[in-house]
Design a protein around this motif. Structure first.
Motif, PDB file in Angstrom:
ATOM      1  N   ILE A  34       0.841  -1.202   0.000  1.00 22.03           N
ATOM      2  CA  ILE A  34       0.000   0.000   0.000  1.00 22.03           C
ATOM      3  C   ILE A  34       0.877   1.253   0.000  1.00 22.03           C
ATOM      4  CG2 ILE A  34      -1.664   1.342   1.377  1.00 22.03           C
ATOM      5  CD1 ILE A  34      -2.956  -0.966  -0.084  1.00 22.03           C
ATOM      6  N   ALA A  35       1.932   1.249   0.814  1.00 22.80           N
ATOM      7  CA  ALA A  35       2.839   2.407   0.869  1.00 22.80           C
ATOM      8  C   ALA A  35       3.529   2.618  -0.482  1.00 22.80           C
ATOM      9  CB  ALA A  35       3.863   2.219   1.977  1.00 22.80           C
ATOM     10  N   ILE A  36       3.950   1.535  -1.121  1.00 26.34           N
ATOM     11  CA  ILE A  36       4.607   1.650  -2.424  1.00 26.34           C
ATOM     12  C   ILE A  36       3.626   2.187  -3.469  1.00 26.34           C
ATOM     13  CG2 ILE A  36       5.588   0.288  -4.329  1.00 26.34           C
ATOM     14  CD1 ILE A  36       6.954  -1.428  -2.152  1.00 26.34           C
ATOM     15  N   LEU A  37       2.381   1.706  -3.442  1.00 25.75           N
ATOM     16  CA  LEU A  37       1.378   2.245  -4.367  1.00 25.75           C
ATOM     17  C   LEU A  37       1.165   3.741  -4.122  1.00 25.75           C
ATOM     18  CD1 LEU A  37      -1.291  -0.608  -4.423  1.00 25.75           C
ATOM     19  CD2 LEU A  37       0.239   0.072  -6.278  1.00 25.75           C
ATOM     20  N   GLY A  38       1.163   4.143  -2.840  1.00 25.40           N
ATOM     21  CA  GLY A  38       1.034   5.565  -2.524  1.00 25.40           C
ATOM     22  C   GLY A  38       2.196   6.375  -3.068  1.00 25.40           C
ATOM     23  N   LEU A  39       3.403   5.847  -2.921  1.00 20.42           N
ATOM     24  CA  LEU A  39       4.582   6.543  -3.448  1.00 20.42           C
ATOM     25  C   LEU A  39       4.551   6.601  -4.975  1.00 20.42           C
ATOM     26  CD1 LEU A  39       7.346   5.181  -1.050  1.00 20.42           C
ATOM     27  CD2 LEU A  39       6.305   7.458  -1.061  1.00 20.42           C
ATOM     28  N   LEU A  40       4.107   5.513  -5.618  1.00 13.80           N
ATOM     29  CA  LEU A  40       3.965   5.537  -7.078  1.00 13.80           C
ATOM     30  C   LEU A  40       2.959   6.594  -7.511  1.00 13.80           C
ATOM     31  CD1 LEU A  40       3.958   1.760  -8.050  1.00 13.80           C
ATOM     32  CD2 LEU A  40       5.623   3.486  -8.735  1.00 13.80           C
ATOM     33  N   ARG A  41       1.883   6.677  -6.788  1.00 15.00           N
ATOM     34  CA  ARG A  41       0.859   7.686  -7.115  1.00 15.00           C
ATOM     35  C   ARG A  41       1.426   9.098  -6.951  1.00 15.00           C
ATOM     36  NH1 ARG A  41      -5.128   8.513  -4.595  1.00 15.00           N
ATOM     37  NH2 ARG A  41      -5.947   9.629  -6.387  1.00 15.00           N
ATOM     38  N   ILE A  42       2.222   9.296  -5.909  1.00 16.74           N
ATOM     39  CA  ILE A  42       2.853  10.604  -5.689  1.00 16.74           C
ATOM     40  C   ILE A  42       3.796  10.940  -6.845  1.00 16.74           C
ATOM     41  CG2 ILE A  42       4.550  11.813  -4.252  1.00 16.74           C
ATOM     42  CD1 ILE A  42       3.263  10.372  -1.832  1.00 16.74           C
ATOM     43  N   ILE A  43       4.573   9.954  -7.286  1.00 17.59           N
ATOM     44  CA  ILE A  43       5.526  10.176  -8.381  1.00 17.59           C
ATOM     45  C   ILE A  43       4.786  10.507  -9.680  1.00 17.59           C
ATOM     46  CG2 ILE A  43       7.203   8.999  -9.869  1.00 17.59           C
ATOM     47  CD1 ILE A  43       8.129   7.508  -7.307  1.00 17.59           C
ATOM     48  N   LEU A  44       3.676   9.836  -9.917  1.00 16.91           N
ATOM     49  CA  LEU A  44       2.951  10.021 -11.176  1.00 16.91           C
ATOM     50  C   LEU A  44       2.197  11.344 -11.292  1.00 16.91           C
ATOM     51  CD1 LEU A  44       1.552   6.428 -11.740  1.00 16.91           C
ATOM     52  CD2 LEU A  44       3.395   7.572 -12.985  1.00 16.91           C
ATOM     53  N   ILE A  45       1.992  12.057 -10.186  1.00 13.65           N
ATOM     54  CA  ILE A  45       1.238  13.304 -10.294  1.00 13.65           C
ATOM     55  C   ILE A  45       2.094  14.475 -10.748  1.00 13.65           C
ATOM     56  CG2 ILE A  45      -0.521  12.676  -8.616  1.00 13.65           C
ATOM     57  CD1 ILE A  45       0.974  14.538  -6.646  1.00 13.65           C
ATOM     58  N   TYR A  46       3.399  14.354 -10.646  1.00 10.44           N
ATOM     59  CA  TYR A  46       4.322  15.414 -11.095  1.00 10.44           C
ATOM     60  C   TYR A  46       4.048  16.751 -10.430  1.00 10.44           C
ATOM     61  CZ  TYR A  46       5.135  12.061 -14.856  1.00 10.44           C
ATOM     62  OH  TYR A  46       5.406  10.943 -15.561  1.00 10.44           O
ATOM     63  N   ASP A  47       3.693  16.734  -9.160  1.00 13.38           N
ATOM     64  CA  ASP A  47       3.451  17.978  -8.430  1.00 13.38           C
ATOM     65  C   ASP A  47       4.268  17.931  -7.140  1.00 13.38           C
ATOM     66  OD1 ASP A  47       2.554  20.228  -7.141  1.00 13.38           O
ATOM     67  OD2 ASP A  47       0.430  19.683  -7.192  1.00 13.38           O
ATOM     68  N   PRO A  48       5.411  18.615  -7.107  1.00 12.74           N
ATOM     69  CA  PRO A  48       6.272  18.536  -5.922  1.00 12.74           C
ATOM     70  C   PRO A  48       5.620  19.079  -4.652  1.00 12.74           C
ATOM     71  CG  PRO A  48       7.262  19.959  -7.612  1.00 12.74           C
ATOM     72  CD  PRO A  48       5.983  19.418  -8.161  1.00 12.74           C
ATOM     73  N   VAL A  49       4.748  20.069  -4.778  1.00 16.78           N
ATOM     74  CA  VAL A  49       4.084  20.625  -3.593  1.00 16.78           C
ATOM     75  C   VAL A  49       3.130  19.594  -2.998  1.00 16.78           C
ATOM     76  CG1 VAL A  49       2.541  22.436  -2.758  1.00 16.78           C
ATOM     77  CG2 VAL A  49       4.332  22.993  -4.404  1.00 16.78           C
ATOM     78  N   ALA A  50       2.297  18.989  -3.849  1.00 19.06           N
ATOM     79  CA  ALA A  50       1.372  17.950  -3.375  1.00 19.06           C
ATOM     80  C   ALA A  50       2.143  16.761  -2.815  1.00 19.06           C
ATOM     81  CB  ALA A  50       0.449  17.507  -4.501  1.00 19.06           C
TER      82      ALA A  50
END
Length: 168
Positions: A34-50
């Motif tokens: 679940i944590a890895i999926l969350g990190l993948l989702r963070i990487i895919l949004i391309y928004d450093p602030v978010a």
């Protein structure tokens, strides 16, 4: 790709909820997934602030959950799962997730209390048949704990289904 992450995340959360009900254990491998999926989702949004806000919120949730675990209020698996699911849900939906998790946890606790109360009133012939995997000790004294991983997983799945955009 985001949709695939959400679907896989919901599947893993469903497996976690089922396992927590059956064994009162949340495997670290599933929480890590679940944590890895969350990190993948963070990487895919391309928004450093978010990404920064979500990582900071996940860290704060982990610290708070660890303190609750340390004081014996929740289990260690529950503490790790809340932080991992916070990464998957994102900071925009964090308060909605936490509120929904609390509501689900309260409803689950009431259901467990009702079940334990009814168990005392029901005749023995209506009692369920024990499973082959259940030991005599498990049946003799029902666990007074609430499988809070179910509440965390349910709130996570609902928030992922609603799928409010991760970064606006």
């Amino acid at each position: 790709m985001q949709t695939a992450i959400l679907i896989v995340g919901m599947g893993i959360l469903a497996v976690i909820a089922y396992g927590d009900v059956r064994t009162r254990r949340i495997p670290n491998v599933l929480t890590l997934a679940i944590a890895i999926l969350g990190l993948l989702r963070i990487i895919l949004i391309y928004d450093p602030v978010a990404a920064g806000h979500t990582l900071a919120a996940g860290a704060a949730i982990f610290v708070a959950a660890f303190l609750l675990f340390w004081y014996g209020a929740i289990g260690g698996g529950d503490a790790k799962l809340v932080a991992a699911t916070a990464l998957l849900v994102g900071y925009h939906d964090l308060f909605s997730f936490l509120f929904l998790m609390s509501v689900c946890g309260g409803a689950l606790a009431l259901a467990m209390l009702a079940r334990d109360t009814l168990r005392l009133w029901l005749p023995a012939r209506w009692a369920r048949t024990p499973l082959a995997t259940e030991t005599a000790e498990c049946l003799a004294a029902p666990a007074p704990t609430v499988p809070y991983g179910v509440a965390v997983a349910t709130a996570g799945v609902v928030m992922l289904i609603l799928n409010v955009p991760f970064a606006e």
